[in-house]
Design a protein around this motif. Structure first.
Motif, PDB file in Angstrom:
ATOM      1  N   ASN A 163     -13.211  -7.090   4.933  1.00 19.68           N
ATOM      2  CA  ASN A 163     -14.639  -7.114   4.616  1.00 19.68           C
ATOM      3  C   ASN A 163     -15.356  -5.861   5.107  1.00 19.68           C
ATOM      4  O   ASN A 163     -16.271  -5.358   4.444  1.00 19.68           O
ATOM      5  CB  ASN A 163     -15.289  -8.358   5.217  1.00 19.68           C
ATOM      6  N   GLN A 221     -17.121  -3.326   2.493  1.00 22.27           N
ATOM      7  CA  GLN A 221     -18.546  -3.046   2.664  1.00 22.27           C
ATOM      8  C   GLN A 221     -18.786  -1.565   2.915  1.00 22.27           C
ATOM      9  O   GLN A 221     -19.749  -0.982   2.413  1.00 22.27           O
ATOM     10  CB  GLN A 221     -19.116  -3.876   3.817  1.00 22.27           C
ATOM     11  N   GLU A 262     -27.377  -1.547   2.210  1.00 15.99           N
ATOM     12  CA  GLU A 262     -25.942  -1.762   2.322  1.00 15.99           C
ATOM     13  C   GLU A 262     -25.362  -1.017   3.526  1.00 15.99           C
ATOM     14  O   GLU A 262     -24.425  -1.491   4.170  1.00 15.99           O
ATOM     15  CB  GLU A 262     -25.236  -1.328   1.040  1.00 15.99           C
ATOM     16  N   LYS A 272     -26.109  -3.121   6.526  1.00 11.55           N
ATOM     17  CA  LYS A 272     -25.171  -4.248   6.595  1.00 11.55           C
ATOM     18  C   LYS A 272     -23.810  -3.775   7.101  1.00 11.55           C
ATOM     19  O   LYS A 272     -23.161  -4.463   7.908  1.00 11.55           O
ATOM     20  CB  LYS A 272     -25.028  -4.872   5.209  1.00 11.55           C
ATOM     21  N   TYR A 273     -23.395  -2.609   6.659  1.00 12.20           N
ATOM     22  CA  TYR A 273     -22.122  -2.028   7.109  1.00 12.20           C
ATOM     23  C   TYR A 273     -22.144  -1.781   8.613  1.00 12.20           C
ATOM     24  O   TYR A 273     -21.201  -2.138   9.336  1.00 12.20           O
ATOM     25  CB  TYR A 273     -21.859  -0.733   6.336  1.00 12.20           C
TER      26      TYR A 273
END
Length: 294
Positions: free
Chosen positions: A240, A244, A262, A265-266
């Motif tokens: 994951n 990502q 994004e 989130k990474y």
């Protein structure tokens, strides 16, 4: 039900690109994701935490008679722990497989070697190390667990280990104080010199007989062999994170307005990974006990 296979690098980068909105990425884009973005992700992880549990590995090699200087493993990062492996039973294998080795025809071993470890010291299987769990003194076949990393073949040499000696890791400045270096004998100290790029270590004594060496260390994630079993496990455990990361880097490369979200989130996923994989940081293993001292 069959155990799912570990994902491949191609599958991971393709999924990341797909999630970024490109359903049919070109071969050139996939190659770029592998060679550039994936390497950036590995460096992101390694610079945040260099001593994660899964990156702590063990390798085996041979300390030759009279040789006191040895190079680090190619993927070495830090935390060298060293043990000398000794034994008087050495020989040349007649045959082998991943789970057994046929000792020399002249080998006089009996069932007393069951429970000992065997190190392949030369030939195609050099560095393979396992515990002997069965032995037939007639056929000379010794069964081992776990499987050898490389199956022994006729002509490969071995050492049956019956004693282990810890080697103290000392700072390099103490090496400069040695006045009678080197002398023959069983090494008791090692002195790391240089760095993880061009480093090596000296033993305080030149081995008087051949020993095996067990090295425990943290690998440099940026130097892990992409085809190794460790990297295959990382593709599964960190899938994951990698997906990502590829997604975020693809959007950032295109200056897409989703890139910041994004990327955030990474980064959040990276922090969670570090907490989970670093020694002493996994809260799931903490226990508590309440006692009444009255």
């Amino acid at each position: 039900m069959a155990i799912p296979a570990n994902p491949t690098l191609t599958e991971i980068v393709t999924e990341g690109i797909n999630q970024a909105g490109e359903a049919n990425p070109s071969a050139a884009l996939i190659t770029r994701a592998k060679d550039r973005w994936m390497e950036e992700i590995k460096n992101d992880i390694w610079h945040l935490a260099k001593k994660m549990e899964i990156l702590h590995v063990t390798s085996y090699t041979v300390a030759n008679v009279g040789q006191s200087r040895y190079a680090y493993p190619s993927d070495y990062s830090s935390d060298l722990n060293l043990r000398m492996l000794a034994g008087s039973d050495v020989g040349v294998a007649q045959a082998g497989a991943t789970n057994n080795v046929t000792l020399a025809a002249t080998d006089l071993s009996t069932n007393n070697i069951i429970g000992l470890h065997i190190l392949m010291t030369g030939g195609t299987s050099a560095g393979s190390y396992a515990q002997i769990v069965s032995y037939d003194s007639v056929t000379k076949i010794a069964g081992v667990i776990p499987n050898f990393s490389v199956a022994p073949i006729v002509g490969d040499t071995y050492l049956i280990v019956d004693a282990e000696y810890p080697v103290e890791i000392r700072p390099s400045f103490q090496f400069d104080r040695l006045t009678n270096f080197p002398v023959p004998g069983l090494p008791q100290a090692a002195y790391p010199i240089g760095n993880d790029e061009e480093g090596y270590f000296f033993l305080d004594k030149s081995p008087d007989v051949m020993y095996g060496m067990q090295l425990r260390y943290y690998v440099d994630l940026s130097q892990v062999d992409l085809t190794s079993s460790l990297m295959s496990v990382l593709y599964r455990r960190w899938r994951n994170i990698f997906v990502q990361g590829i997604k975020a880097k693809k959007l950032l490369d295109e200056d897409d307005n989703r890139a910041d979200a994004e990327q955030s989130k990474y980064q959040s996923n990276l922090r969670a990974l570090i907490l989970r994989e670093t020694y002493g940081m996994d809260l799931s293993v903490i226990t508590d006990r309440v006692s009444d001292y009255q």
